[in-house]
Scaffold this motif. Sequence first.
Motif, PDB file in Angstrom:
ATOM      1  N   ALA A  28       7.498   8.316  -0.559  1.00  0.00           N
ATOM      2  CA  ALA A  28       6.666   8.682   0.588  1.00  0.00           C
ATOM      3  C   ALA A  28       5.426   7.811   0.677  1.00  0.00           C
ATOM      4  O   ALA A  28       4.979   7.460   1.780  1.00  0.00           O
ATOM      5  CB  ALA A  28       6.269  10.155   0.477  1.00  0.00           C
ATOM      6  N   MET A  29       4.844   7.458  -0.461  1.00  0.00           N
ATOM      7  CA  MET A  29       3.669   6.598  -0.458  1.00  0.00           C
ATOM      8  C   MET A  29       3.977   5.243   0.166  1.00  0.00           C
ATOM      9  O   MET A  29       3.228   4.754   1.025  1.00  0.00           O
ATOM     10  CB  MET A  29       3.153   6.412  -1.891  1.00  0.00           C
ATOM     11  N   LEU A  32       4.468   5.611   3.977  1.00  0.00           N
ATOM     12  CA  LEU A  32       3.203   5.783   4.703  1.00  0.00           C
ATOM     13  C   LEU A  32       2.455   4.462   4.808  1.00  0.00           C
ATOM     14  O   LEU A  32       1.951   4.093   5.876  1.00  0.00           O
ATOM     15  CB  LEU A  32       2.360   6.845   3.987  1.00  0.00           C
ATOM     16  N   MET A  36       1.123   2.671   8.171  1.00  0.00           N
ATOM     17  CA  MET A  36      -0.306   2.762   8.439  1.00  0.00           C
ATOM     18  C   MET A  36      -1.075   1.476   8.143  1.00  0.00           C
ATOM     19  O   MET A  36      -1.998   1.116   8.890  1.00  0.00           O
ATOM     20  CB  MET A  36      -0.905   3.927   7.632  1.00  0.00           C
ATOM     21  N   GLN A 158       6.858  14.880  -0.850  1.00  0.00           N
ATOM     22  CA  GLN A 158       6.739  13.875   0.203  1.00  0.00           C
ATOM     23  C   GLN A 158       5.373  13.972   0.887  1.00  0.00           C
ATOM     24  O   GLN A 158       4.702  12.960   1.112  1.00  0.00           O
ATOM     25  CB  GLN A 158       7.853  14.060   1.228  1.00  0.00           C
ATOM     26  N   ALA A 162       2.328  11.163   0.871  1.00  0.00           N
ATOM     27  CA  ALA A 162       1.750  10.607   2.095  1.00  0.00           C
ATOM     28  C   ALA A 162       0.236  10.800   2.125  1.00  0.00           C
ATOM     29  O   ALA A 162      -0.514   9.872   2.473  1.00  0.00           O
ATOM     30  CB  ALA A 162       2.408  11.256   3.311  1.00  0.00           C
ATOM     31  N   ALA A 166      -2.572   7.717   1.958  1.00  0.00           N
ATOM     32  CA  ALA A 166      -3.529   7.556   3.052  1.00  0.00           C
ATOM     33  C   ALA A 166      -4.965   7.661   2.562  1.00  0.00           C
ATOM     34  O   ALA A 166      -5.883   7.090   3.172  1.00  0.00           O
ATOM     35  CB  ALA A 166      -3.261   8.602   4.126  1.00  0.00           C
ATOM     36  N   THR A 183      -2.402   0.860  -4.742  1.00  0.00           N
ATOM     37  CA  THR A 183      -1.305   1.724  -4.301  1.00  0.00           C
ATOM     38  C   THR A 183       0.013   1.286  -4.904  1.00  0.00           C
ATOM     39  O   THR A 183       0.831   2.120  -5.327  1.00  0.00           O
ATOM     40  CB  THR A 183      -1.209   1.713  -2.766  1.00  0.00           C
ATOM     41  N   PHE A 272      -0.543  17.421   7.936  1.00  0.00           N
ATOM     42  CA  PHE A 272       0.220  17.208   6.699  1.00  0.00           C
ATOM     43  C   PHE A 272       0.089  18.400   5.760  1.00  0.00           C
ATOM     44  O   PHE A 272       1.076  18.861   5.167  1.00  0.00           O
ATOM     45  CB  PHE A 272      -0.277  15.948   5.978  1.00  0.00           C
TER      46      PHE A 272
END
Length: 434
Positions: A28-29, A32, A36, A158, A162, A166, A183, A272
């Motif tokens: 999920a990271m 995202l 983004m 998930q 995310a 972010a 990240t 979220f």
Amino acid sequence: MTAIPAQRTSTFSYWQLISFGILTTPLAMSGLVLVMFLPTFYAVEMGLGLGAVGAIFAFGRIFDVVTDPLIGNLSDETRSRWGPRRPWMVIGVPLYCLAVWMLLSPPEGAGLVYLAAVSAAFFLFYTVVDVPYSSVGLEVSPDVHERSYLAGSKAAFQVAGAIFAASIPAIFALQVPAALTLTSEWIVGLSLLGLAAFLAFVPSKNRPVTAPRLGLVAAARLAFSQTQFRYLVGCFFIVQSANALTAGLTVLYITHVIRAPELTGPLIGLLFLSTAVFLPLWVFLSKKHSKKRSWMTAIATCSIALAGATFLGEGDVVPVALVCVLVGASFGADAIMPTSMLADIVDAGETAGTNRLAGTCLAIKNALSKLTFIIPMGVAFPLLDLAGFAETGGNTGMQLVALTGFFAVLPILLRLLSLVVIARAPLHTEKLRA
């Protein structure tokens, strides 16, 4: 197919549910970050241009739609002493980590050829990990309600992934290039940890298969021969199309209709967060009534919330926060219930010696989901541009009405259509058994 009550036994402990879900966090990271941060980073920071970078990432999405079913089918037809899924994950996770590192920490002077090659590797190895891994959740548990817990575990991790991805630039006070490097380090570490936890604690299911191997076309044809599967993926496609429009236009709606651009981050974070908080509610409703009714309740709830959004305007911060809570909550049901229902359908179609179809069925569902996110870019954005909508502001009342129409009205109509289809569909999957 005869419908009889399923009498099964739960097999997972809480620790095993956590061990199953944690690998979703790094996936999920990276997803995202891909949406983004990376397009702007490569276009502006690396100087490659918006058009070229956008084309490369758009091609990657199309590439994904092709590779998902292919990897799903190959995973289904893998026959080894360790089962069909684990060999793919063991090979895929290190290669995925390498691709993430190269994509998020490019060398100085990296150009379009580098981006195209590394992004293609990222999309491929993400699929090599995700499809076999997620397929385990469809076939590992014999209990119809535990399948919802497995889907819920993935959904919760998930959301956590995310939100964390972010927040990294703000948490560590880093500019985007340094934040992307950090990240990537987190993704690599969590990927290896998630794989280790999965291999160590998640039960293995290796049902013997004696049927001849099926190619992708034959496997897809067999999957679509099941009435329940056709209805499920059709309903899922309609709902995800509605979700794609709402999600893709949320920033514009908050900025231009509510006129609170400074609250965009907190409101999306609230969305979220509510997705994670309300996950237990949908599982509870599915156990008390059915998965079908739980999903329908969420679809209706989101429709009511979006209907309220059509009446909002400048300064309506509290009402729009409530809309975000209800929409985010419904997103959780859209993540859990179709996946859990798909697990029931896959289980009902399996008998001794028959081909596995979990990977193919899941990959088809994933591919349809990815196709829906083309809708905002291919439909809403061009039509808004045709109506004269300006992202910089100064829009007329009719242009804001057009924006609200794509953000709320069209998604409501799609969700109402999905309710009609689901209500008529034979999707009380808790009672399915071949």
